[in-house]
Write a protein that holds these residues in place. Structure first.
Motif, PDB file in Angstrom:
ATOM      1  N   ARG A 455       0.863  -1.183   0.000  1.00  0.00           N
ATOM      2  CA  ARG A 455       0.000   0.000   0.000  1.00  0.00           C
ATOM      3  C   ARG A 455       0.894   1.226   0.000  1.00  0.00           C
ATOM      4  N   ASP A 456       0.567   2.184  -0.848  1.00  0.00           N
ATOM      5  CA  ASP A 456       1.411   3.372  -0.953  1.00  0.00           C
ATOM      6  C   ASP A 456       1.417   4.156   0.359  1.00  0.00           C
ATOM      7  N   ASP A 457       2.543   4.825   0.625  1.00  0.00           N
ATOM      8  CA  ASP A 457       2.707   5.565   1.870  1.00  0.00           C
ATOM      9  C   ASP A 457       1.946   6.888   1.877  1.00  0.00           C
ATOM     10  N   HIS A 458       1.652   7.431   0.703  1.00  0.00           N
ATOM     11  CA  HIS A 458       0.996   8.750   0.615  1.00  0.00           C
ATOM     12  C   HIS A 458      -0.462   8.616   0.194  1.00  0.00           C
ATOM     13  N   TYR A 459      -0.682   7.948  -0.929  1.00  0.00           N
ATOM     14  CA  TYR A 459      -2.056   7.766  -1.415  1.00  0.00           C
ATOM     15  C   TYR A 459      -2.660   6.555  -0.698  1.00  0.00           C
ATOM     16  N   GLN A 460      -3.578   6.838   0.216  1.00  0.00           N
ATOM     17  CA  GLN A 460      -4.062   5.828   1.156  1.00  0.00           C
ATOM     18  C   GLN A 460      -4.812   4.679   0.494  1.00  0.00           C
ATOM     19  N   ASN A 461      -5.346   4.898  -0.695  1.00  0.00           N
ATOM     20  CA  ASN A 461      -6.124   3.844  -1.357  1.00  0.00           C
ATOM     21  C   ASN A 461      -5.473   3.410  -2.676  1.00  0.00           C
ATOM     22  N   LEU A 462      -4.149   3.587  -2.770  1.00  0.00           N
ATOM     23  CA  LEU A 462      -3.388   3.095  -3.918  1.00  0.00           C
ATOM     24  C   LEU A 462      -2.543   1.905  -3.452  1.00  0.00           C
ATOM     25  N   TYR A 463      -2.674   0.804  -4.152  1.00  0.00           N
ATOM     26  CA  TYR A 463      -2.013  -0.432  -3.766  1.00  0.00           C
ATOM     27  C   TYR A 463      -1.165  -0.959  -4.921  1.00  0.00           C
ATOM     28  N   VAL A 464      -0.214  -1.797  -4.580  1.00  0.00           N
ATOM     29  CA  VAL A 464       0.686  -2.386  -5.569  1.00  0.00           C
ATOM     30  C   VAL A 464       0.680  -3.895  -5.403  1.00  0.00           C
ATOM     31  N   VAL A 465       0.727  -4.626  -6.500  1.00  0.00           N
ATOM     32  CA  VAL A 465       0.774  -6.085  -6.484  1.00  0.00           C
ATOM     33  C   VAL A 465       1.694  -6.535  -7.605  1.00  0.00           C
ATOM     34  N   GLY A 466       2.379  -7.652  -7.402  1.00  0.00           N
ATOM     35  CA  GLY A 466       3.233  -8.187  -8.467  1.00  0.00           C
ATOM     36  C   GLY A 466       4.696  -8.205  -8.096  1.00  0.00           C
ATOM     37  N   ALA A 467       5.543  -8.305  -9.108  1.00  0.00           N
ATOM     38  CA  ALA A 467       6.970  -8.555  -8.898  1.00  0.00           C
ATOM     39  C   ALA A 467       7.694  -7.399  -8.220  1.00  0.00           C
ATOM     40  N   GLY A 468       7.194  -6.163  -8.351  1.00  0.00           N
ATOM     41  CA  GLY A 468       7.890  -5.014  -7.798  1.00  0.00           C
ATOM     42  C   GLY A 468       7.710  -4.837  -6.310  1.00  0.00           C
ATOM     43  N   THR A 469       6.749  -5.559  -5.725  1.00  0.00           N
ATOM     44  CA  THR A 469       6.493  -5.429  -4.306  1.00  0.00           C
ATOM     45  C   THR A 469       6.884  -6.723  -3.594  1.00  0.00           C
ATOM     46  N   HIS A 470       6.660  -6.789  -2.285  1.00  0.00           N
ATOM     47  CA  HIS A 470       6.992  -7.980  -1.498  1.00  0.00           C
ATOM     48  C   HIS A 470       6.043  -9.124  -1.854  1.00  0.00           C
ATOM     49  N   PRO A 471       6.511 -10.378  -2.014  1.00  0.00           N
ATOM     50  CA  PRO A 471       7.898 -10.818  -1.824  1.00  0.00           C
ATOM     51  C   PRO A 471       8.757 -10.800  -3.086  1.00  0.00           C
ATOM     52  N   GLY A 472       8.155 -10.652  -4.291  1.00  0.00           N
ATOM     53  CA  GLY A 472       8.968 -10.584  -5.497  1.00  0.00           C
ATOM     54  C   GLY A 472       8.383 -11.365  -6.652  1.00  0.00           C
TER      55      GLY A 472
END
Length: 490
Positions: A455-472
């Motif tokens: 989950r982004d540190d600034h935009y509270q409702n923006l999330y990330v999924v896939g190879a760029g985030t944990h675990p890889g």
């Protein structure tokens, strides 16, 4: 945080699909927006003259993480897709003809190791114990945990320190076995998720136990058949998939994202947005945001995994003597990795992963014919500014010559279909930063909290999924990232 009732997922790779299934199963109305004409992201597929060519990934491990997606709604994966076991997992081949069949059958693998490196069998057994231990610590306990705060990483640090996480996979392996080729056999797996065995944390030795415990599998009908099965599940749950809709802009107001606009002019709004797109590209979609511009610049300064050069080809004839997965090792191991990861040298003696789906699937090619792809890790565009339009034909000949010399002497006479995929294609088709095939390099200083947050540190409702985030990277990795991200959203 306000309750999320609707969500948009950008990108339909395995991570995006797994997240969308979890959200839709929880009653969150979810729309996937995909730029290409087919779902799957890197798991694309081409059909040419009766041949089916999967773009990859082709190694499926930990099928339980996929079965769990169907179980969320009381369904069975087997109703939509059949996974076939691959045996051996890999056939490892060196230039002098030496071979090692690497499988999950304990007694068979031990017999192979005893034949291949007689003095290292006991060392291998100790390595297996280590692999099992880091699997429990790094995959079972932490694989689907979102690291949003530095304190969460500190809590995990003692257990990882006990397993000497600061040492590389190769260093750990070398502490157990002496035979150099067996060291290669037990450390090459990190390359399948973009990691340099000489630098990737020893925690990634867990892959050995992951494969042994869960097996290595192939989706009947190819990897893209698994993608289509996931799409079918998602749509049966009520989800919406939009194809041919590349995202132009993610809209935002204050500390929230509000929706997006595609290049064709489609406007979508949702309570949350999750991106399965390239991590740098994601932040560049947030136009007129000083925070996002700075975030993109910070990400660009990180170490990115190499790219790949892939040759897809169809041959007349059947090849029962060629395994489903083969690894053709170069005579150089560490120096070759240095060329790719550090020096930015395009090697003339690449190691090659050879995929032969016709070994398990008669429908991968026309009758009496066979489908292959040969994949060579190469530097990304930031390490080696290669003009791939000029270089591709020459490098394709190098790759095909390696296959010819080791396995198929008459490959030129049998060749019916042949095309290639370059680092530039990774950028053009997938928006991959620098043409990286696996996003951020999986090194210790880019792991857990030090990776892009779910989950982004600034935009509270923006999330990330896939190879760029944990675990890889890797199917288990991105499916685990979907579980972590979904846990924050639901």
């Amino acid at each position: 945080m306000p309750e999320i009732r609707s969500a948009i997922v950008i990108g339909s790779g395995f991570g995006g699909l797994a997240l969308a299934i979890r959200l839709q199963s929880a009653g969150i109305a979810t729309t996937i927006v995909e730029a290409r004409d087919r779902p799957g992201g890197r798991a694309y597929v081409w059909n040419c003259d009766g041949y089916r060519f999967d773009a990859g990934p082709t190694v499926i491990t930990d099928p339980a993480c996929l079965e769990e997606l169907w179980g969320l709604s009381g369904r069975r994966m087997a109703d939509d897709i059949v996974l076939k076991p691959v045996d051996p997992f890999y056939r490892l081949i060196w230039n002098d003809g030496a071979q090692l069949d690497y499988s999950g059958w304990g007694e068979r693998l031990e017999a192979e190791i005893a034949r291949f490196a007689p003095g290292d069998l006991e060392g291998y057994k100790r390595f297996l114990t280590y692999s099992r231990a880091v699997y429990e610590e790094g995959y079972v306990k932490l694989g689907s945990v979102p690291f949003l705060h530095f304190t969460s990483m500190l809590k995990a640090a003692p257990a990882l320190a006990r397993r000497q996480a600061w040492r590389s996979v190769y260093s750990i392996v070398a502490g157990f076995v002496k035979n150099e080729r067996l060291r290669q056999a037990l450390s090459f797996h990190t390359l399948l998720v973009g990691g340099n065995p000489m630098k990737t944390s020893g925690i990634y030795a867990l892959i050995h136990h992951l494969e042994k415990s869960g097996g290595v599998w192939f989706a009947d009908g190819g990897t893209h058949a698994l993608v289509e099965a996931m799409v079918s599940l998602f749509e049966r749950l009520g989800g919406t998939l939009l194809l041919n809709e590349a995202v132009k802009t993610i809209r935002h107001s204050g500390t929230r994202v509000t929706g997006l606009v595609t290049r064709s002019g489609v406007h979508l709004e949702g309570d949350a947005i999750a991106s399965n797109a390239d991590i740098v590209s994601t932040y560049k979609m947030l136009e007129d945001s000083a925070y996002a511009a700075q975030k993109a610049r910070r990400l660009e300064r990180k170490r990115f995994s190499p790219s790949l050069f892939v040759v897809h080809f169809g041959l007349e004839g059947k090849f029962p003597g060629i395994a489903h997965h083969s690894i053709l090792f170069s005579d150089r191991y560490r120096p070759l990795l240095d060329d790719i990861y550090d020096r930015g040298v395009l090697p003339n003696d690449p190691s090659i992963y050879l995929h032969h789906p016709s070994a398990n699937d008669d429908h991968a090619a026309p009758p009496g014919r066979s489908t292959f792809y040969a994949l060579a890790p190469v530097p990304h565009l930031g390490k080696a500014a290669v003009d791939w339009e000029q270089e591709a034909s020459r490098y394709r000949d190098i790759v095909m010559r390696r296959v010819r010399d080791l396995l198929i002497p008459d490959i030129d006479e049998r060749l019916e279909v042949c095309f290639h995929y370059t680092p530039q294609d990774f950028t053009d088709d997938l928006g991959a930063h620098l043409g990286s095939a696996f996003s951020l390099e999986p090194i210790l200083t880019q792991s857990a909290w030090l990776r892009a947050h779910n989950r982004d540190d600034h935009y509270q409702n923006l999330y990330v999924v896939g190879a760029g985030t944990h675990p890889g990277a890797g199917i288990p990795g991105v499916v685990a990232s979907a579980k972590a991200t979904a846990g924050l959203m639901i």
